[in-house]
Each structure stands twice: as C-alpha cells, then as structure tokens.
Design a protein around this motif. Sequence first.
Motif, short mmCIF file in Angstrom:
data_model
loop_
_atom_site.label_atom_id
_atom_site.label_comp_id
_atom_site.label_asym_id
_atom_site.label_seq_id
_atom_site.Cartn_x
_atom_site.Cartn_y
_atom_site.Cartn_z
N ALA A 300 35.62 24.61 -31.38
CA ALA A 300 36.66 25.53 -31.82
C ALA A 300 36.16 26.92 -31.63
O ALA A 300 37.01 27.86 -30.96
N LYS A 301 34.87 27.30 -31.93
CA LYS A 301 34.48 28.52 -31.89
C LYS A 301 34.37 28.93 -30.50
O LYS A 301 34.43 30.10 -30.10
N LEU A 302 33.94 27.90 -29.73
CA LEU A 302 33.54 28.36 -28.36
C LEU A 302 34.99 28.79 -27.52
O LEU A 302 35.13 29.62 -26.88
N ARG A 303 36.17 27.85 -27.95
CA ARG A 303 37.40 28.31 -27.25
C ARG A 303 37.84 29.89 -27.77
O ARG A 303 38.45 30.32 -27.02
N GLU A 304 37.62 30.31 -28.98
CA GLU A 304 37.80 31.39 -29.69
C GLU A 304 37.11 32.53 -28.72
O GLU A 304 37.59 33.56 -28.71
N LYS A 305 35.75 32.19 -28.52
CA LYS A 305 34.98 33.35 -27.92
C LYS A 305 35.58 33.39 -26.49
O LYS A 305 35.11 34.60 -26.06
N VAL A 306 35.83 32.46 -25.87
CA VAL A 306 36.38 32.60 -24.46
C VAL A 306 37.72 33.23 -24.10
O VAL A 306 38.06 33.32 -23.06
N ARG A 307 38.48 33.36 -25.18
CA ARG A 307 39.67 33.54 -25.09
C ARG A 307 40.07 34.96 -24.30
O ARG A 307 40.92 34.97 -23.41
N PRO A 308 39.33 35.69 -24.41
CA PRO A 308 39.45 37.15 -23.88
C PRO A 308 39.25 36.99 -22.36
O PRO A 308 39.98 37.50 -21.38
N VAL A 309 38.41 35.82 -21.89
CA VAL A 309 38.17 35.67 -20.37
C VAL A 309 39.64 35.06 -20.09
O VAL A 309 39.93 35.26 -18.70
N ILE A 310 39.87 34.14 -20.72
CA ILE A 310 41.31 33.50 -20.07
C ILE A 310 42.45 34.53 -20.08
O ILE A 310 43.18 34.57 -18.99
N ASP A 311 42.36 35.29 -20.94
CA ASP A 311 43.50 36.56 -20.91
C ASP A 311 43.22 37.47 -19.72
O ASP A 311 44.12 37.93 -19.10
N LYS A 312 42.04 37.84 -19.27
CA LYS A 312 41.79 38.59 -18.35
C LYS A 312 42.09 37.98 -16.86
O LYS A 312 42.56 38.63 -16.14
N TYR A 313 41.75 36.57 -16.77
CA TYR A 313 41.99 35.99 -15.43
C TYR A 313 43.47 35.58 -15.21
O TYR A 313 43.86 35.33 -14.41
N THR A 314 44.15 35.38 -16.59
CA THR A 314 45.54 35.16 -16.18
C THR A 314 46.13 36.47 -15.94
O THR A 314 47.07 36.27 -14.89
N ALA A 315 45.67 37.62 -16.33
CA ALA A 315 46.23 38.57 -15.59
C ALA A 315 46.11 38.97 -14.04
O ALA A 315 46.69 39.37 -13.37
N SER A 316 44.84 38.54 -13.65
CA SER A 316 44.44 38.92 -12.26
C SER A 316 45.02 37.76 -11.28
O SER A 316 45.43 38.06 -10.34
N VAL A 317 44.99 36.38 -11.83
CA VAL A 317 45.55 35.23 -11.11
C VAL A 317 47.25 35.71 -11.06
O VAL A 317 47.81 35.27 -9.99
N GLY A 318 47.77 36.13 -12.23
CA GLY A 318 49.14 36.09 -12.15
C GLY A 318 49.83 35.11 -13.28
O GLY A 318 49.47 33.87 -13.31
N GLU A 319 50.53 35.93 -14.10
CA GLU A 319 51.05 35.18 -15.28
C GLU A 319 51.93 34.23 -14.80
O GLU A 319 52.23 32.71 -15.51
N ALA A 320 52.53 34.19 -13.86
CA ALA A 320 53.50 32.99 -13.25
C ALA A 320 52.86 31.83 -12.86
O ALA A 320 53.38 30.85 -13.14
N THR A 321 51.72 31.94 -12.25
CA THR A 321 50.96 30.84 -11.60
C THR A 321 50.40 29.89 -12.78
O THR A 321 50.36 28.82 -13.03
N VAL A 322 49.85 30.85 -14.01
CA VAL A 322 49.26 30.25 -15.11
C VAL A 322 50.37 29.53 -16.02
O VAL A 322 50.19 28.29 -16.31
N LYS A 323 51.71 30.09 -15.93
CA LYS A 323 52.70 29.32 -16.64
C LYS A 323 53.25 28.35 -15.94
O LYS A 323 53.50 27.09 -16.47
N GLU A 324 53.15 28.26 -14.60
CA GLU A 324 53.43 26.99 -13.65
C GLU A 324 52.45 25.98 -13.92
O GLU A 324 52.98 24.56 -13.96
N LEU A 325 51.18 26.14 -14.18
CA LEU A 325 50.22 25.33 -14.39
C LEU A 325 50.30 24.74 -15.60
O LEU A 325 50.34 23.27 -15.75
#
Length: 334
Positions: A300-325
């Motif tokens: 759970a700590k690892l998940r929390e630490k990497v949350r900003p990375v997920i947010d960063k790449y959601t923005a670069s990949v595209g929110e629509a693609t991530v939502k679709e996945l």
Amino acid sequence: MRRRTLSAVIAAAALAAAGLAGAQVKERTIKFAFQNQTGHPQAQGAQKFADLVAQKSGGRMSVKLFPGGTLGGDLQTVSALQGGTVEMTVLNAGILAAQVKEFAVYDFPFLFANAQEADAVTDGAFGRKLLGMLDARQLHGLGYWDLGFRNLTNGRRPIARAEDIAGLKIRVIQSPIYIDLFAALGANATPMPFPELFPALEQRVVDGQENPNTVILSSRFAEVQKYLTETRHIYNPQALVVSKRFWDSLSAEEKKIVEAAAAEATVFQRQVSRGAADSALAALKQAGMTVTELPPAEVAKLREKVRPVIDKYTASVGEATVKELMAEIAKVRK
C-alpha cells in the motif's frame, strides 16, 4: 461422358488452385530477434512459432531465431524492424510507448490483479486497438505474449519495507515511466539495454534490477544478486511485432500462415510462461537467493508513492485512453 468431362474440369481447377496457393508462398527467412535466453518461455514461444510457420508453409518459410539480445537491445531491434533489416521481435509492450504513446498504459504500476485479467484486456478491443496504431509507425502487431509480474532484486540488502528501496541504484528498461517509477520510490533509476545488465550487476555498476522471476532465473541473476523481493509492481504483456515493410511484402496466403502460427504460439507461450513462473521462485531460493514477500501494508505504501507517476502518465497518454482501459478491467472483474 459429360459428367467425366465436368469432373476433369473440377479436378484441373482444384490442381490449378493448389498450384496458385503454392505459388503465393515464397521461400522466405524471417529473422526473429528477442532479449531472453534460449530456454526462457519467450524463447520457447519463438521456437514454437518457428515450427508452426515451417509446418504451415510446407517448409517454404523459415524463422531464424536470435535470442539473448544478439542483434541489440529492444530499441535497436524496433529500429531494425522499421528499417526492414529484421522481420520480427517480441518485447515488453510498454517499450512501444516510444512509437505510440498509448502503449505506456501497460507499464502503469499495480494495474492488473492477475494474468487472466491482462489476457482479457489485451486480447479484447482495447489491446487490438493499440496494436492497430503501430502500422503508422512501420510496425505491425500480431498479439500479446506473457512475461509475468516484475519483482525487484539487489545485491546490497533485503527489502522488507517500502523505504528500503531508497538509495539503491536500480537498472530499469529504457522507458521513461520506469525511470520515474523507481525515482518516486527513492532509487537511482538507471536505464540500460538488457544485454548489458548481467556484467553491470557482476561489476556492481548497478545494485539491482527488476524483472519477472523467469527472467531472473534464466539470466542467472542469482549468481550476482543475493536478495529478491516479491513486489509484483508491474505485469508485462509482451507485444509480438513484425516489420510493416516485411508484412506488406507478404501475399494473402503468407499473412494467413503467419497470423495462424502467431495465434497458436501465443496460447502455447502463455501456458509455458505461467507454468515456469510457478517453479522459478523455488529454483531461485534453491540457488541461494533470500526471498522476501512484502506485507499488504508495505505494498500500500508503494502504491501511494507511485501515484504521482500514474497521474503524470495519465496526462501524457490521455485520460480517455486510461478511462477506456480501466473500464475494460472493471468489466473483467465483474
């Protein structure tokens, strides 16, 4: 007499059709390059594909395997496919983000709960859609193989807490999300082609690396790494890809042969890979590695630490693609 004549005509037409089909399958050699060693499930899948192509083409088409990164790292191999000097490869799907940004979603940490979830998504509409995007980049996708869940090894200390990763120099694949992921965990993330990894570990240029247990075993990392931690931080679907230039040169009959061989090899490779994953951990322990399984609170700590990375790449990949996945994953979990 008329019936005999008609039968003769039908027989002649059948022979002509058979001859035409044979003419549509030329003598070809397909160079298939990949990173893992002979004996690894990736290599076993490649050999199965080669056997099937030879069988289905009546020996006209052959596949020459180049295991162990002998033709270079993944990025070099992709470039060779685009240039038409190598025909085929299989690689972590996320690496293709350098060609099609949407592929970065496959490297989102803690995305899939199990391999069956990943199969349903990659074999479905979402996975096929991403493969279709490769054609514009002079690549053509045939499907997805299994590499498994990635775990962390190092030669300095056991990792029992999320904080223990901080300060370690960890080799990562040449993909920005991996660099950011391990930087977020406090490590010194060091991108490096896979063929350079063993000597880098042996000479202590890097402290550790992260890969599925089957890769850790087949690459003999237990000889140069003492500690393994079951982080299961990323699941790797592998993309089976051919050169678009090569693909466009094939006849319709040859394409059918390659596609059918790829489909059958995919079923085989996944079974082999998952069976090997079950036994690799025991073999690594026997080889002398100290294995640590992180408790849920540390994951759970690892998940929390990497949350900003997920947010960063959601923005670069595209929110629509991530939502679709995520919608596809939610369907599978119902």
